[in-house]
Design an enzyme around this catalytic site. Sequence first.
Site, mmCIF file in Angstrom:
data_model
loop_
_atom_site.group_PDB
_atom_site.id
_atom_site.type_symbol
_atom_site.label_atom_id
_atom_site.label_comp_id
_atom_site.label_asym_id
_atom_site.label_seq_id
_atom_site.Cartn_x
_atom_site.Cartn_y
_atom_site.Cartn_z
ATOM 1 N N SER A 59 0.810 -1.220 0.000
ATOM 2 C CA SER A 59 0.000 0.000 0.000
ATOM 3 C C SER A 59 0.847 1.277 0.000
ATOM 4 O O SER A 59 0.335 2.354 -0.279
ATOM 5 C CB SER A 59 -0.965 -0.006 1.184
ATOM 6 O OG SER A 59 -0.255 -0.236 2.375
ATOM 7 N N ASP B 256 -3.087 5.527 11.904
ATOM 8 C CA ASP B 256 -2.228 5.128 10.785
ATOM 9 C C ASP B 256 -0.982 6.008 10.756
ATOM 10 O O ASP B 256 -1.026 7.155 10.320
ATOM 11 C CB ASP B 256 -3.021 5.244 9.469
ATOM 12 C CG ASP B 256 -2.218 4.787 8.253
ATOM 13 O OD1 ASP B 256 -1.003 4.514 8.402
ATOM 14 O OD2 ASP B 256 -2.802 4.714 7.155
ATOM 15 N N HIS C 184 1.126 4.968 6.393
ATOM 16 C CA HIS C 184 0.852 5.588 5.094
ATOM 17 C C HIS C 184 1.015 7.095 5.216
ATOM 18 O O HIS C 184 1.339 7.604 6.286
ATOM 19 C CB HIS C 184 -0.566 5.236 4.644
ATOM 20 C CG HIS C 184 -0.779 3.764 4.523
ATOM 21 N ND1 HIS C 184 -1.411 3.025 5.475
ATOM 22 C CD2 HIS C 184 -0.388 2.903 3.560
ATOM 23 C CE1 HIS C 184 -1.418 1.751 5.109
ATOM 24 N NE2 HIS C 184 -0.793 1.641 3.954
#
Length: 357
Positions: free
Chosen positions: A102, A325, A328
């Site tokens: 990702s 998160d 990312h």
Amino acid sequence: MGWSSSISVVLFLTLLIHGIRSAENGCNLFEGSWVYDDSYPLYHSSMCPFIEPAFDCEKNGRPDKFYLNYRWQPTGCNITRFNGEDFLTRLRGKSLMFVGDSLSLNQWQSLTCMLHVALPSAPYSIVRNGGLSIFTFKSYGVKLMFSRNAFLVDIVGEKNGRVLKLDSIGAGETWKGVDVLIFDSWHWWLHTGRKQPWDFIQDGNQTVRDMDRLVAYEKAMKTWAKWVDDNVNPAETRVFFQGVSPDHENAEKWGEHAGETCLRESRPVLGSKYPGGEVPAELSLQKVIRSMKKTVELLDLTTLSQLRKDGHPSIYGNGGHRGLDCSHWCLPGLPDTWNLLLYSALMQKSLPILHSN
Ligand SMILES: *[C@@H]1O[C@H](CO)[C@@H](O)[C@H](O)[C@H]1NC(C)=O
Ligand SMILES: *[C@@H]1O[C@H](CO)[C@@H](O)[C@H](O)[C@H]1NC(C)=O
């Protein structure tokens, strides 16, 4: 081999591993610091209709804005301004593929947004087919692809369970014929428990329940390197590796309190040194790339990304509901800089693929 040729081999390898330098004066584009710049960000997420909700921090309600305004300033030179039309013209009729996890999706998404915002009236289409996403600019015949592949090596279902095979790369067939390949792998090597998508690791003759993950990673990257050495023709394909993208889950690494994370971080680390030191996986990756016969250009973005403790979605990813998160990156944000560096690299040397034009 004489001394002088050994020295030139060493110099040559050093250049390869440091990879991409500015054309004008040979400065290292990956050494520098983050400076506040009112002309940033390069776009707003509302201008990119197909942006993944998980990266859309503005829409997800992130209240602070400073993180949008930092520009990477190499110490010895300036980065070329992004020119979307030039980018697509250089790639006319060609294809580019991000292959990875990702973080690779993060960079692919950033590039598609940057190009769409630069050329808002250029027609495009997006097709998703299993793990492959294909973004096409029809009028340029350019395909920008993302192939989800967290380990690069294979995971195969066998009767006793799923086996991660450190020495086999079946997916390589889908990489053939692509003009620019940009690989990435690391984060999934750390997963355990429910997030670990395999039951055994096959390492040569042995099948084991688990092993040191960094050792497994390095073996798999060697398998990947061998695939590139055996299959890529540098006259036709340019190969990059996205360096290891760091996370910010432990504030001790940047000199703040243990137990704190990227949450509420609103400014980068200033200066060009990250107190947390080097990322071991990045060192393994460099070692593997250095040992290759074919040229792979490393986007050596680890340190410049380490400085961006403020760049993660924290609680403003995934719609803001699914926890924290710190891996990312928000878009617009840091991956836009990764793509500026990729663009510099593509500009700096003529693409082998363009020689045929
Ligand atoms: C970088 O850009 C700045 C501002 O435009 C300029 O003053 C400086 O000389 C440039 N540096 C290099 C190395 O080109
Ligand atoms: C793997 O198996 C082959 C064939 O049985 C054997 O020749 C080889 O030595 C083995 N390699 C290792 C590392 O055990």
